[in-house]
Design a protein around this motif. Structure first.
Motif, PDB file in Angstrom:
ATOM      1  N   TYR A  51      12.475  23.490  10.615  1.00 14.36           N
ATOM      2  CA  TYR A  51      11.594  23.560  11.781  1.00 14.36           C
ATOM      3  C   TYR A  51      10.505  24.615  11.584  1.00 14.36           C
ATOM      4  CZ  TYR A  51      14.639  20.727  14.798  1.00 14.36           C
ATOM      5  OH  TYR A  51      15.364  19.712  15.355  1.00 14.36           O
ATOM      6  N   PRO A  52       9.263  24.328  12.015  1.00  8.62           N
ATOM      7  CA  PRO A  52       8.228  25.367  12.022  1.00  8.62           C
ATOM      8  C   PRO A  52       8.697  26.565  12.846  1.00  8.62           C
ATOM      9  CG  PRO A  52       7.256  23.214  12.411  1.00  8.62           C
ATOM     10  CD  PRO A  52       8.748  23.028  12.489  1.00  8.62           C
ATOM     11  N   THR A  53       8.540  27.754  12.267  1.00 11.54           N
ATOM     12  CA  THR A  53       9.128  28.957  12.863  1.00 11.54           C
ATOM     13  C   THR A  53       8.227  30.159  12.621  1.00 11.54           C
ATOM     14  OG1 THR A  53      11.369  28.111  12.460  1.00 11.54           O
ATOM     15  CG2 THR A  53      11.169  30.478  12.800  1.00 11.54           C
ATOM     16  N   VAL A  54       8.168  31.050  13.605  1.00  8.52           N
ATOM     17  CA  VAL A  54       7.525  32.347  13.410  1.00  8.52           C
ATOM     18  C   VAL A  54       8.584  33.343  12.974  1.00  8.52           C
ATOM     19  CG1 VAL A  54       6.173  34.193  14.450  1.00  8.52           C
ATOM     20  CG2 VAL A  54       5.838  31.843  15.211  1.00  8.52           C
ATOM     21  N   PHE A  55       8.342  34.001  11.847  1.00  8.85           N
ATOM     22  CA  PHE A  55       9.246  35.047  11.367  1.00  8.85           C
ATOM     23  C   PHE A  55       8.697  36.414  11.752  1.00  8.85           C
ATOM     24  CE2 PHE A  55      11.381  31.794   9.205  1.00  8.85           C
ATOM     25  CZ  PHE A  55      12.548  32.298   8.649  1.00  8.85           C
ATOM     26  N   VAL A  56       9.555  37.211  12.373  1.00  6.99           N
ATOM     27  CA  VAL A  56       9.225  38.585  12.736  1.00  6.99           C
ATOM     28  C   VAL A  56      10.184  39.481  11.956  1.00  6.99           C
ATOM     29  CG1 VAL A  56       9.075  40.272  14.606  1.00  6.99           C
ATOM     30  CG2 VAL A  56       8.468  37.868  15.033  1.00  6.99           C
ATOM     31  N   ARG A  57       9.646  40.139  10.916  1.00  4.20           N
ATOM     32  CA  ARG A  57      10.498  40.955  10.040  1.00  4.20           C
ATOM     33  C   ARG A  57      10.262  42.437  10.314  1.00  4.20           C
ATOM     34  NH1 ARG A  57      13.088  39.249   5.774  1.00  4.20           N
ATOM     35  NH2 ARG A  57      11.628  37.515   5.343  1.00  4.20           N
ATOM     36  N   VAL A  58      11.291  43.086  10.849  1.00  5.42           N
ATOM     37  CA  VAL A  58      11.202  44.514  11.130  1.00  5.42           C
ATOM     38  C   VAL A  58      11.692  45.317   9.926  1.00  5.42           C
ATOM     39  CG1 VAL A  58      11.518  44.127  13.598  1.00  5.42           C
ATOM     40  CG2 VAL A  58      13.488  44.672  12.176  1.00  5.42           C
ATOM     41  N   PHE A  59      11.304  46.573   9.891  1.00  6.23           N
ATOM     42  CA  PHE A  59      11.642  47.460   8.771  1.00  6.23           C
ATOM     43  C   PHE A  59      12.901  48.275   9.099  1.00  6.23           C
ATOM     44  CE2 PHE A  59      11.256  51.284   6.135  1.00  6.23           C
ATOM     45  CZ  PHE A  59      10.936  50.737   4.903  1.00  6.23           C
ATOM     46  N   HIS A  60      13.639  48.631   8.053  1.00  9.01           N
ATOM     47  CA  HIS A  60      14.853  49.463   8.036  1.00  9.01           C
ATOM     48  C   HIS A  60      16.093  48.587   7.937  1.00  9.01           C
ATOM     49  CE1 HIS A  60      13.073  53.348   8.350  1.00  9.01           C
ATOM     50  NE2 HIS A  60      12.668  53.211   9.596  1.00  9.01           N
ATOM     51  N   CYS A  61      17.051  49.062   7.166  1.00  8.93           N
ATOM     52  CA  CYS A  61      18.347  48.404   7.037  1.00  8.93           C
ATOM     53  C   CYS A  61      19.401  49.470   6.748  1.00  8.93           C
ATOM     54  CB  CYS A  61      18.333  47.359   5.925  1.00  8.93           C
ATOM     55  SG  CYS A  61      19.852  46.352   5.888  1.00  8.93           S
ATOM     56  N   ASN A  62      20.588  49.268   7.286  1.00 12.71           N
ATOM     57  CA  ASN A  62      21.691  50.207   7.080  1.00 12.71           C
ATOM     58  C   ASN A  62      22.611  49.791   5.944  1.00 12.71           C
ATOM     59  OD1 ASN A  62      22.374  48.000   8.728  1.00 12.71           O
ATOM     60  ND2 ASN A  62      24.118  49.061   9.618  1.00 12.71           N
ATOM     61  N   LEU A  63      22.293  48.711   5.234  1.00 13.44           N
ATOM     62  CA  LEU A  63      23.077  48.267   4.083  1.00 13.44           C
ATOM     63  C   LEU A  63      22.194  48.199   2.836  1.00 13.44           C
ATOM     64  CD1 LEU A  63      25.212  45.338   5.588  1.00 13.44           C
ATOM     65  CD2 LEU A  63      25.771  47.780   5.467  1.00 13.44           C
ATOM     66  N   ARG A  64      22.869  48.160   1.670  1.00 13.99           N
ATOM     67  CA  ARG A  64      22.175  47.998   0.393  1.00 13.99           C
ATOM     68  C   ARG A  64      22.957  46.979  -0.443  1.00 13.99           C
ATOM     69  NH1 ARG A  64      19.231  50.222   3.197  1.00 13.99           N
ATOM     70  NH2 ARG A  64      17.928  52.068   2.860  1.00 13.99           N
ATOM     71  N   THR A  66      23.997  44.171  -3.079  1.00 15.95           N
ATOM     72  CA  THR A  66      23.640  44.049  -4.494  1.00 15.95           C
ATOM     73  C   THR A  66      22.675  42.908  -4.746  1.00 15.95           C
ATOM     74  OG1 THR A  66      25.614  42.683  -4.846  1.00 15.95           O
ATOM     75  CG2 THR A  66      25.830  45.040  -5.279  1.00 15.95           C
ATOM     76  N   TRP A  67      22.765  41.826  -3.941  1.00 17.36           N
ATOM     77  CA  TRP A  67      21.921  40.653  -4.182  1.00 17.36           C
ATOM     78  C   TRP A  67      20.797  40.530  -3.157  1.00 17.36           C
ATOM     79  CZ3 TRP A  67      23.053  39.098   0.484  1.00 17.36           C
ATOM     80  CH2 TRP A  67      24.372  39.077   0.942  1.00 17.36           C
ATOM     81  N   CYS A  68      20.464  41.604  -2.455  1.00 19.50           N
ATOM     82  CA  CYS A  68      19.445  41.547  -1.400  1.00 19.50           C
ATOM     83  C   CYS A  68      18.131  40.977  -1.935  1.00 19.50           C
ATOM     84  CB  CYS A  68      19.195  42.939  -0.831  1.00 19.50           C
ATOM     85  SG  CYS A  68      17.923  42.970   0.459  1.00 19.50           S
ATOM     86  N   ASP A  69      17.533  40.039  -1.173  1.00 17.17           N
ATOM     87  CA  ASP A  69      16.270  39.424  -1.598  1.00 17.17           C
ATOM     88  C   ASP A  69      15.067  39.956  -0.818  1.00 17.17           C
ATOM     89  OD1 ASP A  69      16.835  38.245   0.826  1.00 17.17           O
ATOM     90  OD2 ASP A  69      16.791  36.183   0.097  1.00 17.17           O
ATOM     91  N   THR A  70      15.280  40.992   0.008  1.00 16.54           N
ATOM     92  CA  THR A  70      14.155  41.614   0.725  1.00 16.54           C
ATOM     93  C   THR A  70      14.204  43.138   0.587  1.00 16.54           C
ATOM     94  OG1 THR A  70      15.443  41.578   2.784  1.00 16.54           O
ATOM     95  CG2 THR A  70      13.896  39.750   2.410  1.00 16.54           C
ATOM     96  N   PRO A  71      14.215  43.675  -0.632  1.00 13.14           N
ATOM     97  CA  PRO A  71      14.287  45.134  -0.803  1.00 13.14           C
ATOM     98  C   PRO A  71      13.054  45.868  -0.301  1.00 13.14           C
ATOM     99  CG  PRO A  71      13.841  44.071  -2.905  1.00 13.14           C
ATOM    100  CD  PRO A  71      14.155  42.970  -1.934  1.00 13.14           C
ATOM    101  N   TYR A  72      11.990  45.134  -0.034  1.00 13.79           N
ATOM    102  CA  TYR A  72      10.775  45.737   0.506  1.00 13.79           C
ATOM    103  C   TYR A  72      10.890  46.024   2.004  1.00 13.79           C
ATOM    104  CZ  TYR A  72      10.237  40.734   1.469  1.00 13.79           C
ATOM    105  OH  TYR A  72      10.463  39.439   1.858  1.00 13.79           O
ATOM    106  N   SER A  73      12.053  45.726   2.603  1.00 14.55           N
ATOM    107  CA  SER A  73      12.211  45.901   4.044  1.00 14.55           C
ATOM    108  C   SER A  73      13.013  47.149   4.415  1.00 14.55           C
ATOM    109  CB  SER A  73      12.881  44.660   4.649  1.00 14.55           C
ATOM    110  OG  SER A  73      14.185  44.489   4.142  1.00 14.55           O
ATOM    111  N   TYR A  74      13.256  48.026   3.443  1.00 15.08           N
ATOM    112  CA  TYR A  74      13.968  49.272   3.722  1.00 15.08           C
ATOM    113  C   TYR A  74      13.598  50.313   2.675  1.00 15.08           C
ATOM    114  CZ  TYR A  74      17.152  47.052   0.329  1.00 15.08           C
ATOM    115  OH  TYR A  74      17.675  46.405  -0.760  1.00 15.08           O
TER     116      TYR A  74
END
Length: 258
Positions: A51-64, A66-74
């Protein structure tokens, strides 16, 4: 989660509920959040895939993971920009789509501000589905409780809750108790990299039953989708849905903003 950790979680939940109620009495639209990106695409996974969707990606994460695909978000990365809740919602409104995915990073890490953003997005008349992709290390029960108190949130808001398995390196951070609080509109996602992950997921579901739709998502490099399908069938997991990330098929897996 037991002992002092559980007590700390409860206290933090109470604290942010108090902050939330106080913020609602003021100019909450001016509350600011660190952001990564806001963009339109098609939902890449889960029950709303395609489905067409708006993504709202906020910054910061409390986990790390090993396979994270968005390392630019923390951290150590930096937020791309900062925006008020009002500015974020105005941008979402401009796209005009009926579906919104609130993601990160970890979208619930900002607690009362996260809830204020949820409220504001859900208040847009065109929004039919607002799903929050959360990492499983933040208790969703306080957010789910607020959903039940609001007819608008009850109609629009869904939680997509990860459960991090051993290969992620973050299983110890998982909140088990909130799985029982999820509704049949919500989803629980297990990202499976190997046999141990699969067996762990099966054990977790047996120990902590949930009404949510269960998703098994393969780490393609080590758990080919065909092999995961075979295991689902062999174990007769009739309520488990295979989850493939179609955005990584359509675009380069490392491409951002899609």
């Amino acid at each position: 989660m037991t002992g002092s950790s559980a007590g700390t979680t409860v206290r933090r939940n109470v604290d942010w509920h108090v902050q939330y109620e106080q913020a609602r009495e003021g100019d909450w639209r001016s509350s600011r959040l660190p952001m990564v990106e806001i963009f339109e695409t098609v939902e890449g996974e889960g029950t709303r895939a395609g489905y067409p969707t708006v993504f709202v990606r906020v910054f910061h994460c409390n986990l790390r993971c090993t396979w994270c695909d968005t390392p630019y978000s923390y951290a150590p990365a930096k937020p791309e920009f900062e925006a008020s809740i009002g500015e974020i919602v105005d941008r979402v409104d401009q796209f005009g789509w009926h579906q919104v995915c609130l993601t990160g990073g970890e979208p619930l890490i900002h607690r009362h501000k996260s809830q204020l953003l949820i409220d504001a997005i859900a208040s847009l008349p065109q929004i039919e589905d607002l799903h929050v992709e959360t990492n499983g290390a933040i208790d969703v029960r306080p957010f789910a409780a607020l959903r039940e108190q609001s007819p608008e949130l009850a109609a629009k808001l869904r939680f997509i809750v990860d459960y991090k398995l051993p290969s992620s390196g973050e299983q110890a951070q998982m909140v088990h108790e909130h799985l029982a609080a999820l509704s049949d509109r919500d989803e629980v996602k297990f990202v499976i990299a190997d046999d141990h992950d699969f067996d762990t997921a099966v054990s977790v579901l047996a120990a902590y039953p949930t009404k949510a739709q269960v998703l098994f998502s393969p780490v393609w490099e080590s758990m080919p989708p065909r092999e995961l399908v075979n295991r689902i069938l062999q174990h007769r997991l009739s309520r488990v849905k295979l989850n493939l990330q179609i955005h990584k098929v359509i675009w380069d897996p490392n491409q951002r903003g899609v």
